[in-house]
Structures are given as C-alpha cells and as structure tokens.
Scaffold this motif. Structure first.
Motif, PDB file in Angstrom:
ATOM      1  N   VAL A   1       0.728  -1.167   0.007  1.00 16.78           N
ATOM      2  CA  VAL A   1       0.181   0.056  -0.133  1.00 16.78           C
ATOM      3  C   VAL A   1       0.738   1.256  -0.093  1.00 16.78           C
ATOM      4  CG1 VAL A   1      -1.375   1.152   1.481  1.00 16.78           C
ATOM      5  CG2 VAL A   1      -1.974  -1.018   1.028  1.00 16.78           C
ATOM      6  N   PRO A   2       1.839   1.280   0.908  1.00 21.33           N
ATOM      7  CA  PRO A   2       2.759   2.553   0.918  1.00 21.33           C
ATOM      8  C   PRO A   2       3.349   3.015  -0.530  1.00 21.33           C
ATOM      9  CG  PRO A   2       3.260   1.449   2.683  1.00 21.33           C
ATOM     10  CD  PRO A   2       2.417   0.490   2.147  1.00 21.33           C
ATOM     11  N   HIS A   3       3.677   1.948  -1.412  1.00 22.73           N
ATOM     12  CA  HIS A   3       4.105   2.096  -2.646  1.00 22.73           C
ATOM     13  C   HIS A   3       3.090   2.699  -3.588  1.00 22.73           C
ATOM     14  CE1 HIS A   3       8.319   0.386  -1.922  1.00 22.73           C
ATOM     15  NE2 HIS A   3       7.441  -0.621  -1.167  1.00 22.73           N
ATOM     16  N   LEU A   4       2.040   2.274  -3.428  1.00 19.12           N
ATOM     17  CA  LEU A   4       0.912   2.785  -4.138  1.00 19.12           C
ATOM     18  C   LEU A   4       0.326   4.368  -4.004  1.00 19.12           C
ATOM     19  CD1 LEU A   4      -1.798  -0.342  -4.150  1.00 19.12           C
ATOM     20  CD2 LEU A   4      -0.068   0.323  -5.905  1.00 19.12           C
ATOM     21  N   VAL A   5       0.564   4.855  -2.861  1.00 14.27           N
ATOM     22  CA  VAL A   5       0.233   6.048  -2.466  1.00 14.27           C
ATOM     23  C   VAL A   5       1.529   6.904  -2.365  1.00 14.27           C
ATOM     24  CG1 VAL A   5      -1.665   5.023  -1.242  1.00 14.27           C
ATOM     25  CG2 VAL A   5       0.460   5.930   0.055  1.00 14.27           C
ATOM     26  N   ARG A   6       2.688   6.686  -2.302  1.00 12.48           N
ATOM     27  CA  ARG A   6       3.583   7.330  -1.912  1.00 12.48           C
ATOM     28  C   ARG A   6       3.989   8.438  -3.189  1.00 12.48           C
ATOM     29  NH1 ARG A   6       7.363   3.833  -0.568  1.00 12.48           N
ATOM     30  NH2 ARG A   6       6.653   3.994   1.690  1.00 12.48           N
ATOM     31  N   PRO A   7       3.635   8.124  -4.424  1.00 16.15           N
ATOM     32  CA  PRO A   7       4.028   8.828  -5.521  1.00 16.15           C
ATOM     33  C   PRO A   7       3.131  10.052  -5.712  1.00 16.15           C
ATOM     34  CG  PRO A   7       4.045   6.737  -6.570  1.00 16.15           C
ATOM     35  CD  PRO A   7       3.780   6.501  -5.142  1.00 16.15           C
TER      36      PRO A   7
ATOM     37  N   ILE B   1       1.572   8.241   5.389  1.00 17.79           N
ATOM     38  CA  ILE B   1       0.839   7.622   6.580  1.00 17.79           C
ATOM     39  C   ILE B   1      -0.492   7.545   6.338  1.00 17.79           C
ATOM     40  CG2 ILE B   1       0.386   7.066   9.174  1.00 17.79           C
ATOM     41  CD1 ILE B   1       3.458   7.836   9.190  1.00 17.79           C
ATOM     42  N   ALA B   2      -1.238   8.604   6.186  1.00 19.30           N
ATOM     43  CA  ALA B   2      -2.709   8.818   6.343  1.00 19.30           C
ATOM     44  C   ALA B   2      -3.253   8.215   5.178  1.00 19.30           C
ATOM     45  CB  ALA B   2      -2.954  10.565   6.535  1.00 19.30           C
ATOM     46  N   PRO B   3      -2.839   8.654   3.912  1.00 14.64           N
ATOM     47  CA  PRO B   3      -3.346   8.071   2.576  1.00 14.64           C
ATOM     48  C   PRO B   3      -3.120   6.436   2.599  1.00 14.64           C
ATOM     49  CG  PRO B   3      -1.607   9.351   2.052  1.00 14.64           C
ATOM     50  CD  PRO B   3      -1.749   9.722   3.484  1.00 14.64           C
ATOM     51  N   SER B   4      -2.086   6.110   3.199  1.00 16.41           N
ATOM     52  CA  SER B   4      -1.948   4.545   3.297  1.00 16.41           C
ATOM     53  C   SER B   4      -2.852   3.970   4.207  1.00 16.41           C
ATOM     54  CB  SER B   4      -0.300   4.305   3.775  1.00 16.41           C
ATOM     55  OG  SER B   4       0.461   4.651   2.803  1.00 16.41           O
ATOM     56  N   ALA B   5      -3.249   4.516   5.100  1.00 21.19           N
ATOM     57  CA  ALA B   5      -4.246   3.854   6.078  1.00 21.19           C
ATOM     58  C   ALA B   5      -5.636   3.841   5.411  1.00 21.19           C
ATOM     59  CB  ALA B   5      -4.419   4.611   7.262  1.00 21.19           C
ATOM     60  N   LEU B   6      -6.077   5.061   4.581  1.00 22.81           N
ATOM     61  CA  LEU B   6      -7.254   5.066   3.776  1.00 22.81           C
ATOM     62  C   LEU B   6      -6.993   3.878   2.821  1.00 22.81           C
ATOM     63  CD1 LEU B   6      -7.988   8.699   3.548  1.00 22.81           C
ATOM     64  CD2 LEU B   6      -9.253   6.892   4.834  1.00 22.81           C
ATOM     65  N   ALA B   7      -5.943   3.594   2.130  1.00 20.54           N
ATOM     66  CA  ALA B   7      -5.847   2.881   1.050  1.00 20.54           C
ATOM     67  C   ALA B   7      -5.593   1.374   1.327  1.00 20.54           C
ATOM     68  CB  ALA B   7      -4.561   3.068   0.198  1.00 20.54           C
ATOM     69  N   GLY B   8      -5.028   0.993   2.588  1.00 18.34           N
ATOM     70  CA  GLY B   8      -5.207  -0.179   3.155  1.00 18.34           C
ATOM     71  C   GLY B   8      -6.597  -0.655   3.529  1.00 18.34           C
ATOM     72  N   ALA B   9      -7.435   0.390   4.146  1.00 24.23           N
ATOM     73  CA  ALA B   9      -8.639  -0.070   4.506  1.00 24.23           C
ATOM     74  C   ALA B   9      -9.516  -0.442   3.253  1.00 24.23           C
ATOM     75  CB  ALA B   9      -9.423   0.985   5.118  1.00 24.23           C
ATOM     76  N   ALA B  10      -9.352   0.341   2.270  1.00 27.40           N
ATOM     77  CA  ALA B  10     -10.254   0.063   0.826  1.00 27.40           C
ATOM     78  C   ALA B  10      -9.428  -1.259   0.310  1.00 27.40           C
ATOM     79  CB  ALA B  10      -9.927   1.343  -0.226  1.00 27.40           C
ATOM     80  N   LEU B  11      -8.317  -1.545   0.309  1.00 27.69           N
ATOM     81  CA  LEU B  11      -7.903  -2.682  -0.170  1.00 27.69           C
ATOM     82  C   LEU B  11      -8.358  -3.881   0.403  1.00 27.69           C
ATOM     83  CD1 LEU B  11      -6.104  -4.184  -2.255  1.00 27.69           C
ATOM     84  CD2 LEU B  11      -4.240  -3.710  -1.102  1.00 27.69           C
ATOM     85  N   LEU B  12      -8.196  -4.002   1.753  1.00 34.09           N
ATOM     86  CA  LEU B  12      -8.640  -5.138   2.474  1.00 34.09           C
ATOM     87  C   LEU B  12     -10.087  -5.371   2.414  1.00 34.09           C
ATOM     88  CD1 LEU B  12      -7.419  -7.277   4.463  1.00 34.09           C
ATOM     89  CD2 LEU B  12      -7.916  -6.104   6.281  1.00 34.09           C
ATOM     90  N   SER B  13     -10.807  -4.236   2.433  1.00 30.52           N
ATOM     91  CA  SER B  13     -12.328  -4.252   2.169  1.00 30.52           C
ATOM     92  C   SER B  13     -12.779  -4.845   1.085  1.00 30.52           C
ATOM     93  CB  SER B  13     -13.038  -2.869   2.143  1.00 30.52           C
ATOM     94  OG  SER B  13     -12.769  -2.389   3.566  1.00 30.52           O
TER      95      SER B  13
END
Length: 312
Positions: free
Chosen positions: A247-253, A263-275
């Motif tokens: 997830v961090p690699h997807l949002v860092r760019p 960190i904040a967008p990784s939390a949201l992206a992680g929530a979306a991916l696992l859901s």
C-alpha cells in the motif's frame, strides 16, 4: 487524494454491508428480525474490522518504511504479527479460551513480542539493530508457532489452527470489533502524530537531531504504535500479509514521496484494499473457500517480486 480514498472506503463499506451469500433485502421481506440480527451481528463487525485492520496495516507499513528508510520494510519485520498469532493459538487451543479469549491472548502475544524486541535491541538502538532484533524475534516466535502446531491436541484442532493462521474475517463478532478497534485507532493516531518527525528523518539522522527530533523517542513511539495497530488486527483476524508492504508504494508517488505524509493515505488505501479483498472472498462460488490472508498474499507476492526485480 485523501478525499477520493475516503469516498472509496465509504462505497466499499456500503458494498460490504449489502453483499454476501445471503440477500439481506429478500431476507428482510421474509424475516425482518433475522435480517436485522445478521446485519448487526455479522455484517457490521466484519465490515468494521476490514476497514480498521486494513487501515492499521497500511499506516504501519508506511511508518515502518519511513522509520527504517527501506521501501521493502513491512510491519511484520518487528514481530507483533507473529507474537499475536502465537498468543491466540496458545489461548484458543491449549488453554481452551473462546474467541474473545483468543483475541486477548493475541494481544498479550503482541505485547510479549514488543518486550522481546526492546530487550534484544537495547536502549537507543539504531534502525539496523532494531530490524535485526525484529527479525530474530519473528523467527523465534515462528518456531514457537510451528511447535504449537506440532503439539496440537487433536487433528481437528490442527485443522482449525491452520485455517485461522491463514487470516479471515468470517463470523467475527461485535465484541471482537470492540476489543480491537480502540487499540488499532490508538496505533494509527500515534503514527499520524509521528508523521512530521518521520518526514524530517528522511533528511538523515544528523539533520533530524539538529531540528529537534529525538530519535530514541521517535523509534519507541513508532514501534509501539505498529505493535498496537498490527497486533490487535492479527489477534482477531489471523495473519493477513502484504497489505503493509504494497500500500505505501501505491500512495507515495501522490504525496511527493514524503514518507511521513504517506501514512494517512496509506491507512485509507489499506482499508479500501482489505475491504475489497474481503468482498471478493465472500462472493466466490459456493464450495470455494479462499481465506482472506491467502488472497492478499496472491496479490502482494507478485508485487513484492516486481519491487525486488526493479531494485536489482
């Protein structure tokens, strides 16, 4: 970006509440009370845990990569996942605890792994020593898990153990959500508060210290937060890998490659991916039982290989 990810999480949460083997709308027409109980007792905690655990893993992965200044780092490197898995296994299958007892045992195991990590690393340890200590703790706890599996009291217990360790949100309850949610949220908040210091750390340890960042205190806060966010998730859902890595690699760019800002967008992206992964597992054809942790590994392993090949 955060707004878009938050909207995606909201859409996936609604889909998670609505979709499943049982059509809630049709069931409501026949038996409203049963439909209500199914929604509150099963769909709601499953959706909440998917969002929270995914957010905790995503934020922890971004923080671990920022702390160790290594894009291949993940929350697993510090050992809380292995500790939580061992604690839950011991509590559930050797002490006879129920699902809540397993979750409490998992939290105790995550705490034990944190104690072992800090004891091995020593006070004021650098990032390299901390990583080596985490790897040693993970290996030690992995051996303990294998020993527990080999000593399972019955073949049925061994079967249950193996399936639990694969990671799943099936049949999770509101008490489990209530137990894990506060700890995951505390971990995420601690990581978000450490984000500015982690951005500063990316400039180098000497520069960070000259700007007033206490490295030892920062490491302690981040390690504690990762242990809370990941340990609580594993304690109730089993091992779910690769979310914190990819997830961090997807949002860092999209955040200018700033490690703390991810960190904040990784939390949201992680929530979306696992859901999304949990919805996919639920909608598989009848008779095909694919565990959530297996699906995330199927997604994450090729991504990890691409990362390694790209850096070689």
């Amino acid at each position: 970006m955060r707004t878009g990810l938050a909207l995606l999480c909201a859409v996936l949460a609604l889909a998670s509440l609505a979709l499943g083997p049982v059509d809630l709308a049709a069931l409501w027409a026949r038996d409203p009370e049963l439909a209500r109980n199914l929604f509150i007792e099963l769909r709601l905690p499953r959706t909440g845990l998917a969002l929270l655990i995914g957010a905790g893993l995503g934020a922890s992965g971004a923080a671990a990569q920022a702390l160790f200044r290594n894009p291949l780092a993940s929350p697993d490197v510090l050992g809380p996942s292995s500790g939580a898995a061992l604690g839950a296994v011991l509590a559930g299958y050797f002490l006879g605890a129920g699902v809540i007892g397993m979750a409490i045992g998992g939290l105790a195991g995550a705490g034990l792994s944190l104690v072992l990590l800090l004891a091995l690393a020593g006070r004021g340890a650098g990032a390299t020593r901390l990583v080596l200590a985490g790897v040693a703790v993970s290996m030690l706890l992995g051996v303990a898990i294998n020993l527990a599996l080999s000593l399972a009291p019955s073949p049925f217990a061994l079967y249950d153990l193996m399936f639990w360790l694969m990671g799943s949100l099936n049949d999770r309850s509101l008490p489990q959500l209530a137990l894990a949610a506060p700890l995951i949220l505390i971990g995420i908040v601690l990581l978000l508060r450490a984000a500015p210091a982690l951005d500063t750390l990316a400039l180098g340890e000497e520069v960070a210290q000259s700007l007033g960042v206490g490295l030892s205190a920062l490491q302690a806060r981040v390690v504690l937060a990762i242990a809370l966010a990941t340990g609580a998730g594993v304690a109730v859902a089993g091992s779910i890998g690769f979310i914190g890595l990819i997830v961090p690699h997807l949002v860092r760019p999209y955040v200018g490659h700033r490690p703390g800002a991810a960190i904040a967008p990784s939390a949201l992206a992680g929530a979306a991916l696992l859901s999304a992964a949990d919805i996919a597992v639920r909608l598989l054809p009848a008779g095909l039982d694919l565990r959530l942790g297996v699906l995330t590994a199927l997604i994450g392993a090729p991504f990890f290989l691409c990362l390694i090949m790209g850096r070689s």
